[in-house]
Design an enzyme around this catalytic site. Structure first.
Site, PDB file in Angstrom:
ATOM      1  N   GLY A 151      -7.002  -6.726  -0.191  1.00 20.99           N
ATOM      2  CA  GLY A 151      -7.053  -7.456   1.060  1.00 20.99           C
ATOM      3  C   GLY A 151      -6.109  -8.639   1.098  1.00 20.99           C
ATOM      4  CE  LYS A 190     -16.192 -13.304  10.896  1.00 21.57           C
ATOM      5  NZ  LYS A 190     -16.497 -12.150  11.794  1.00 21.57           N
ATOM      6  N   GLY A 244     -12.317  -4.150   0.714  1.00 21.43           N
ATOM      7  CA  GLY A 244     -13.670  -3.728   1.067  1.00 21.43           C
ATOM      8  C   GLY A 244     -14.238  -2.725   0.089  1.00 21.43           C
ATOM      9  NE  ARG A 277      -4.231  -1.792   1.892  1.00 19.00           N
ATOM     10  CZ  ARG A 277      -5.116  -2.193   2.787  1.00 19.00           C
ATOM     11  NH1 ARG A 277      -4.906  -1.924   4.073  1.00 19.00           N
ATOM     12  NH2 ARG A 277      -6.191  -2.865   2.424  1.00 19.00           N
TER      13      ARG A 277
END
Length: 403
Positions: free
Chosen positions: A360, A202, A384, A37
């Site tokens: 991510g 998830k 996200g 990043r």
């Protein structure tokens, strides 16, 4: 939206340019484990430096609770930025206080300062418009121009992302301009077959994007921890695998919708299982066994897709025109469970498709597993943010730059 190219054409010499970057890098005992990043904002910072701007770089890191916390200091990121730029970078030990003003006031044209973690001030993340606005006012006092280049944060309605651009002339940096251009290729003019590979822990994190993709993608490949909720929805035993029982009814509905809409939903046919989660620190051998996806023992946990699934997924990616991948296929941090994620990454490289790695853990996996980042069509810096864009949501940071 106006971009940095227009800003550079207008001239920035001697101007104080506030760059909202995303320096939210992973740290282990104060050491950066993945500087992707930081490297992503280099083109914007470098061009501003070369043009003679006084550059103020700001970011969040982690989730401090609105107060200074040395664990989440941006100092390691500031030092790494200086190494990558090949020049000293000043560091202010506060965000809008005396240290920040002193650092900015001390800048000469072509110099850079990093201010401390924005989330050390409660106003950055406040849900109260007034409190957020007051913090944005203080940030605005540091600069003449705003450049948004923290794509990983544009889905947040935070002071430095949403409120600050309204207070200064504002432009999108090179990274955000590139990210938006890539995501438009996934939503507006898609080359088919359009294949989406989704993994991660998830299923609830991906439900909204699956809902959107059921009407747009040609194939959905499901792996990672979220796959076990799909297998459970099909009536299979998943042992002690990661499972979101409350999401099973929704997943059943999505399986039905996929069949009705002609979207090919591809689930694991075999998995690697073990009675215990691997030690990610020592990387001690885990000695997993491979079982059919519909025959997971009651005392075992699925931790990666198996060899037959790897072959299956590679075949489903081979003829793609466009691929979006978000989420690893297993616990890639351990060598015994990295092969599934490796197989998907390699299949993307082997495919003639336009490939997008959706930020991510997927982006981290690409770097951790030793792949050449430049070989992929695009590696996003915001998992996200990428998902919310594909869901069709309005992202506050992009809306602020477009205004």
């Amino acid at each position: 939206m106006k971009t940095i190219r227009e800003l550079l054409a207008e001239g920035v010499e001697g101007k104080r340019v506030f760059v909202r970057a995303d320096l939210n890098v992973p740290l282990a005992d104060g050491t950066i484990t993945d500087d992707g990043r930081i490297r992503a904002v280099l083109p914007t910072v470098t061009k501003l430096v070369e043009a003679g701007a006084k550059v103020i770089v700001a970011s969040h890191l982690g989730r401090p609770k609105g107060a200074p916390d040395p664990v989440f200091s941006l100092l390691p990121a500031a030092e790494r930025l200086g190494e990558l730029l090949g020049k000293p970078v000043a560091f202010a030990q506060d965000t809008v206080g005396p240290a920040a003003h002193d650092a900015v006031d001390g800048l000469e044209p072509g110099q850079v300062a990093v201010i401390e973690n924005l989330r050390f001030n409660a106003g950055e993340t406040s849900k109260d418009d007034t409190e957020r606005g007051e913090f944005a006012d203080k940030l605005a006092a540091l600069a003449d121009v705003y450049v948004g280049d923290g794509f990983g944060a544009v889905h947040r309605k935070h002071a430095s992302v949403f409120d600050l651009p309204a207070r200064l002339p504002h432009y999108a940096g090179f990274l955000i301009a590139t990210e938006v251009g890539v995501l438009k290729k996934l939503t507006e003019d898609v080359k088919r077959p359009y294949v989406v590979a989704l993994g991660g822990a998830k299923v609830s994190d991906k439900l909204a994007v699956i809902d959107q993709l059921l009407g747009k993608a040609d194939r959905l490949l499901i792996g990672g921890g979220m796959a076990y909720t799909f297998l459970k929805a099909q009536g299979h035993e998943v042992g002690i695998s990661l499972l979101q029982e409350d999401q099973v009814p929704t997943v059943k509905e999505y399986i039905k919708r996929a069949q009705e809409s002609g979207v090919e939903l591809v689930l694991p046919v075999d998995v690697l299982v073990s009675t215990e989660f691997p030690d990610l620190k020592t990387k001690a051998p885990a000695n997993p066994t491979t079982v059919a996806a519909d025959a997971i023992p009651a005392d075992q946990e699925g931790l990666d897709i198996g060899p037959e699934t790897r072959k299956l997924y590679a075949s489903k990616l081979a003829d793609a025109g466009t691929v979006f991948w978000n989420g690893p296929m297993g616990v890639f941090e351990h060598p015994d469970y990295a092969e599934g994620t490796k197989a998907v990454a390699q299949a993307l490289l082997d495919s003639p498709a336009f490939t997008v790695v959706g930020g991510g853990d997927s982006a981290a996996a690409v770097r951790t597993l030793g792949f050449d980042e430049n070989a992929f069509g695009h590696i996003s810096t915001g998992g996200g943010a990428s998902l919310e864009y594909l869901e069709g949501k309005t992202l506050p940071g992009l809306a602020a730059l477009e205004n």
